[in-house]
Write a protein that holds these residues in place. Structure first.
Motif, PDB file in Angstrom:
ATOM      1  N   GLY A  89       0.818  -1.202   0.000  1.00  0.00           N
ATOM      2  CA  GLY A  89       0.000   0.000   0.000  1.00  0.00           C
ATOM      3  C   GLY A  89       0.850   1.250   0.000  1.00  0.00           C
ATOM      4  N   MET A  90       0.358   2.284   0.655  1.00  0.00           N
ATOM      5  CA  MET A  90       1.012   3.585   0.626  1.00  0.00           C
ATOM      6  C   MET A  90       2.461   3.550   1.111  1.00  0.00           C
ATOM      7  SD  MET A  90       1.871   6.336   2.772  1.00  0.00           S
ATOM      8  CE  MET A  90       0.740   6.415   4.145  1.00  0.00           C
ATOM      9  N   PRO A  91       2.796   2.900   2.241  1.00  0.00           N
ATOM     10  CA  PRO A  91       4.193   2.883   2.669  1.00  0.00           C
ATOM     11  C   PRO A  91       5.118   2.185   1.667  1.00  0.00           C
ATOM     12  CG  PRO A  91       2.759   2.359   4.503  1.00  0.00           C
ATOM     13  CD  PRO A  91       1.901   2.330   3.281  1.00  0.00           C
ATOM     14  N   GLY A  92       4.681   1.036   1.143  1.00  0.00           N
ATOM     15  CA  GLY A  92       5.501   0.351   0.153  1.00  0.00           C
ATOM     16  C   GLY A  92       5.669   1.166  -1.107  1.00  0.00           C
ATOM     17  N   PHE A  93       4.589   1.817  -1.541  1.00  0.00           N
ATOM     18  CA  PHE A  93       4.666   2.657  -2.734  1.00  0.00           C
ATOM     19  C   PHE A  93       5.577   3.853  -2.498  1.00  0.00           C
ATOM     20  CE2 PHE A  93       3.090   6.129  -5.432  1.00  0.00           C
ATOM     21  CZ  PHE A  93       3.250   5.547  -6.675  1.00  0.00           C
ATOM     22  N   THR A  94       5.526   4.433  -1.302  1.00  0.00           N
ATOM     23  CA  THR A  94       6.395   5.549  -0.955  1.00  0.00           C
ATOM     24  C   THR A  94       7.854   5.148  -1.095  1.00  0.00           C
ATOM     25  OG1 THR A  94       4.755   6.445   0.573  1.00  0.00           O
ATOM     26  CG2 THR A  94       7.030   7.153   0.888  1.00  0.00           C
ATOM     27  N   ALA A  95       8.196   3.973  -0.563  1.00  0.00           N
ATOM     28  CA  ALA A  95       9.570   3.489  -0.660  1.00  0.00           C
ATOM     29  C   ALA A  95       9.970   3.245  -2.108  1.00  0.00           C
ATOM     30  CB  ALA A  95       9.707   2.198   0.149  1.00  0.00           C
ATOM     31  N   TYR A  96       9.110   2.579  -2.840  1.00  0.00           N
ATOM     32  CA  TYR A  96       9.405   2.195  -4.231  1.00  0.00           C
ATOM     33  C   TYR A  96       9.582   3.424  -5.119  1.00  0.00           C
ATOM     34  CZ  TYR A  96       8.584  -0.091  -8.791  1.00  0.00           C
ATOM     35  OH  TYR A  96       8.674  -0.536 -10.089  1.00  0.00           O
ATOM     36  N   ALA A  97       8.592   4.309  -5.119  1.00  0.00           N
ATOM     37  CA  ALA A  97       8.637   5.462  -6.019  1.00  0.00           C
ATOM     38  C   ALA A  97       9.697   6.469  -5.596  1.00  0.00           C
ATOM     39  CB  ALA A  97       7.260   6.126  -6.079  1.00  0.00           C
ATOM     40  N   GLY A  98       9.788   6.738  -4.292  1.00  0.00           N
ATOM     41  CA  GLY A  98      10.761   7.716  -3.824  1.00  0.00           C
ATOM     42  C   GLY A  98      12.189   7.287  -4.076  1.00  0.00           C
TER      43      GLY A  98
ATOM     44  N   ALA B  20      14.994   5.293  10.236  1.00  0.00           N
ATOM     45  CA  ALA B  20      13.729   4.619  10.572  1.00  0.00           C
ATOM     46  C   ALA B  20      13.603   3.352   9.735  1.00  0.00           C
ATOM     47  CB  ALA B  20      12.532   5.546  10.371  1.00  0.00           C
ATOM     48  N   ALA B  21      14.690   2.622   9.651  1.00  0.00           N
ATOM     49  CA  ALA B  21      14.771   1.509   8.710  1.00  0.00           C
ATOM     50  C   ALA B  21      13.960   0.290   9.126  1.00  0.00           C
ATOM     51  CB  ALA B  21      16.242   1.109   8.508  1.00  0.00           C
ATOM     52  N   ALA B  22      13.516   0.229  10.372  1.00  0.00           N
ATOM     53  CA  ALA B  22      12.674  -0.894  10.796  1.00  0.00           C
ATOM     54  C   ALA B  22      11.200  -0.625  10.554  1.00  0.00           C
ATOM     55  CB  ALA B  22      12.907  -1.205  12.272  1.00  0.00           C
ATOM     56  N   GLY B  23      10.870   0.573  10.074  1.00  0.00           N
ATOM     57  CA  GLY B  23       9.491   0.910   9.780  1.00  0.00           C
ATOM     58  C   GLY B  23       9.068   0.398   8.416  1.00  0.00           C
ATOM     59  N   PRO B  24       7.803   0.584   8.058  1.00  0.00           N
ATOM     60  CA  PRO B  24       7.304   0.018   6.806  1.00  0.00           C
ATOM     61  C   PRO B  24       7.920   0.642   5.564  1.00  0.00           C
ATOM     62  CG  PRO B  24       5.646   1.436   7.808  1.00  0.00           C
ATOM     63  CD  PRO B  24       6.743   1.284   8.817  1.00  0.00           C
ATOM     64  N   VAL B  25       8.238   1.936   5.614  1.00  0.00           N
ATOM     65  CA  VAL B  25       8.885   2.575   4.463  1.00  0.00           C
ATOM     66  C   VAL B  25      10.368   2.223   4.432  1.00  0.00           C
ATOM     67  CG1 VAL B  25       9.472   4.773   3.371  1.00  0.00           C
ATOM     68  CG2 VAL B  25       7.217   4.467   4.401  1.00  0.00           C
TER      69      VAL B  25
ATOM     70  N   VAL C  54      19.046  12.841  -2.172  1.00  0.00           N
ATOM     71  CA  VAL C  54      18.368  12.772  -0.882  1.00  0.00           C
ATOM     72  C   VAL C  54      16.853  12.875  -1.093  1.00  0.00           C
ATOM     73  CG1 VAL C  54      18.207  13.722   1.456  1.00  0.00           C
ATOM     74  CG2 VAL C  54      20.363  13.920   0.172  1.00  0.00           C
ATOM     75  N   PRO C  55      16.154  11.748  -1.239  1.00  0.00           N
ATOM     76  CA  PRO C  55      14.690  11.794  -1.235  1.00  0.00           C
ATOM     77  C   PRO C  55      14.201  12.097   0.183  1.00  0.00           C
ATOM     78  CG  PRO C  55      15.530   9.719  -2.163  1.00  0.00           C
ATOM     79  CD  PRO C  55      16.665  10.386  -1.471  1.00  0.00           C
ATOM     80  N   VAL C  56      13.434  13.169   0.337  1.00  0.00           N
ATOM     81  CA  VAL C  56      12.947  13.569   1.662  1.00  0.00           C
ATOM     82  C   VAL C  56      11.492  13.142   1.789  1.00  0.00           C
ATOM     83  CG1 VAL C  56      12.597  15.478   3.263  1.00  0.00           C
ATOM     84  CG2 VAL C  56      14.554  15.507   1.686  1.00  0.00           C
ATOM     85  N   CYS C  57      11.283  12.096   2.565  1.00  0.00           N
ATOM     86  CA  CYS C  57       9.961  11.488   2.721  1.00  0.00           C
ATOM     87  C   CYS C  57       9.263  11.973   3.978  1.00  0.00           C
ATOM     88  CB  CYS C  57      10.125   9.971   2.761  1.00  0.00           C
ATOM     89  SG  CYS C  57       8.650   9.075   3.241  1.00  0.00           S
TER      90      CYS C  57
ATOM     91  N   GLN D 180       3.973  10.980  -1.736  1.00  0.00           N
ATOM     92  CA  GLN D 180       3.919   9.771  -2.554  1.00  0.00           C
ATOM     93  C   GLN D 180       2.864   9.815  -3.662  1.00  0.00           C
ATOM     94  OE1 GLN D 180       1.268   7.317  -2.327  1.00  0.00           O
ATOM     95  NE2 GLN D 180       0.121   8.583  -0.873  1.00  0.00           N
ATOM     96  N   ASP D 181       1.730  10.472  -3.424  1.00  0.00           N
ATOM     97  CA  ASP D 181       0.677  10.394  -4.432  1.00  0.00           C
ATOM     98  C   ASP D 181       1.008  11.167  -5.713  1.00  0.00           C
ATOM     99  OD1 ASP D 181       0.315  12.935  -3.434  1.00  0.00           O
ATOM    100  OD2 ASP D 181      -1.727  12.594  -2.700  1.00  0.00           O
ATOM    101  N   GLU D 182       2.048  12.019  -5.672  1.00  0.00           N
ATOM    102  CA  GLU D 182       2.429  12.696  -6.909  1.00  0.00           C
ATOM    103  C   GLU D 182       3.000  11.712  -7.934  1.00  0.00           C
ATOM    104  OE1 GLU D 182       6.534  14.938  -6.532  1.00  0.00           O
ATOM    105  OE2 GLU D 182       5.570  14.911  -4.571  1.00  0.00           O
ATOM    106  N   PHE D 183       3.455  10.554  -7.470  1.00  0.00           N
ATOM    107  CA  PHE D 183       4.004   9.549  -8.367  1.00  0.00           C
ATOM    108  C   PHE D 183       2.976   8.496  -8.768  1.00  0.00           C
ATOM    109  CE2 PHE D 183       8.110  10.626  -6.051  1.00  0.00           C
ATOM    110  CZ  PHE D 183       8.573  11.437  -7.077  1.00  0.00           C
TER     111      PHE D 183
END
Length: 337
Positions: free
Chosen positions: A126-135, A152-157, A239-242, A279-282
């Motif tokens: 969903g949104m967290p996975g898509f954020t990681a992928y697209a960003g 924050a590498a143990a989080g979903p993103v 530097v992708p700033v999420c 994320q939704d811009e992508f």
């Protein structure tokens, strides 16, 4: 049909408190043509919600006092006025922090529980996975042999960022808080190196873990962690700033050892690309590729994920506090029913 809702009672100052919210039960309206009645099964809790509780200028309008706190949900359809949605269907919706809702059937997406656990529609698929992928792939663009660092590498993103970086042939360095999380990064998510930002030797550990510098820093946190990584950036680094979760509960301007002039000097002298994104811009350009790639990666275990499930809507506020403090491991969900 009634729904139990958690609404914003006042704007939090610093860490959200119980009395910043109110719980109420109200009658739902009768179904109109094109609408469905749904029951929330899972509610997603995400750091961006803290920003929407503030009046500060942002990329989206803030919640108004009295609004149901927003949030994405996995829901079961109870009643429907359209043939495309039948009772028993599981759908992805934005019903927020409440048990039931009446929504426009066109604003939900049906989920296939045989394809993947439906909870993943709020996390890795969903949104967290898509954020990681697209960003990472659009802004970070990691090349084989480069070093990617993510906070924050143990989080979903963050966990997805590191694993996707590895799939692209990069070296993944993850930063998390505490021994349990750092162990998870290397043993379960496959990071090359895991660093504990709580360690007194963190800066030295980061230097040792990035002997050739940092090519991509996926920023989820900011604060002292972000500043330490920025000092390690290579020329032409990206530097992708999420997110800036270290600042979300701040009541004054955070102290900075780096400072804006020094930061801009780094941007100039090392030709850095620093790009904030929502994320939704992508979504128009990357959704199809994300589903094509990520779904089989998750299905065959190439991409692994964790979920932190808290039972009961009544525990959402405390769980949200914990999210902002970093208490959760993986994707934080409320099991509503």
């Amino acid at each position: 049909m009634q729904t139990t809702q958690i609404r914003l009672a006042r704007r939090p100052v610093g860490e959200p408190q119980d009395d910043d919210f109110e719980t109420t039960t109200v009658e739902l309206p009768e179904l109109q043509d094109g609408q469905i009645l749904v029951r929330a099964v899972y509610l997603s809790l995400d750091p961006y919600m803290r920003g929407r509780m503030s009046e500060a200028r942002s990329y989206a309008a803030p919640l108004e006092i009295g609004d149901v706190v927003l949030g994405q949900t996995v829901c079961e359809v109870l009643e429907s006025t359209v043939p495309q949605r039948a009772p028993g269907d599981l759908v992805l919706a934005y019903t927020g922090w409440q048990t039931h809702a009446v929504v426009d059937a066109r604003q939900v997406r049906r989920l296939d529980p045989d394809a993947a656990p439906v909870s993943t529609a709020l996390g890795v698929l969903g949104m967290p996975g898509f954020t990681a992928y697209a960003g990472l792939l659009e802004i970070g663009r990691p090349a084989e042999g480069e070093t990617v660092v993510v906070a924050a590498a143990a989080g979903p993103v963050g966990s997805a960022v590191g694993q996707i970086a590895k799939l692209k042939g990069a070296r993944a360095v993850g930063i998390a808080g505490g021994a349990d999380k750092t162990r998870l990064l290397t043993e379960e998510f496959g990071f090359d190196v895991a660093l504990d930002h709580r360690s007194a030797t963190f800066t030295d550990d980061l230097r040792a873990a990035t002997p050739d510098g940092v090519d991509v820093y996926f920023e989820n946190v900011a604060g002292p962690v972000g500043e330490a990584v920025l000092r390690r950036m290579n020329t032409y680094g990206r530097v992708p700033v999420c997110g800036l979760v270290a600042n979300y509960n701040a009541t004054s301007a955070p102290d900075s050892a780096l400072g804006f002039p020094s930061f801009m000097n780094l941007v100039l002298t090392r030709s850095l690309t620093v790009r904030g994104f929502i994320q939704d811009e992508f979504a128009p350009t990357h959704t199809e590729a994300f589903r094509r790639d990520m779904t089989p990666w998750v299905a065959d275990g190439t991409i692994r994920y964790r979920e932190d499930v808290v039972e009961g809507l009544e525990n959402a506020v405390d769980a949200f506090r914990g999210l902002l403090a970093g208490r959760n491991v993986g994707k934080l969900l409320i099991k509503v029913s």
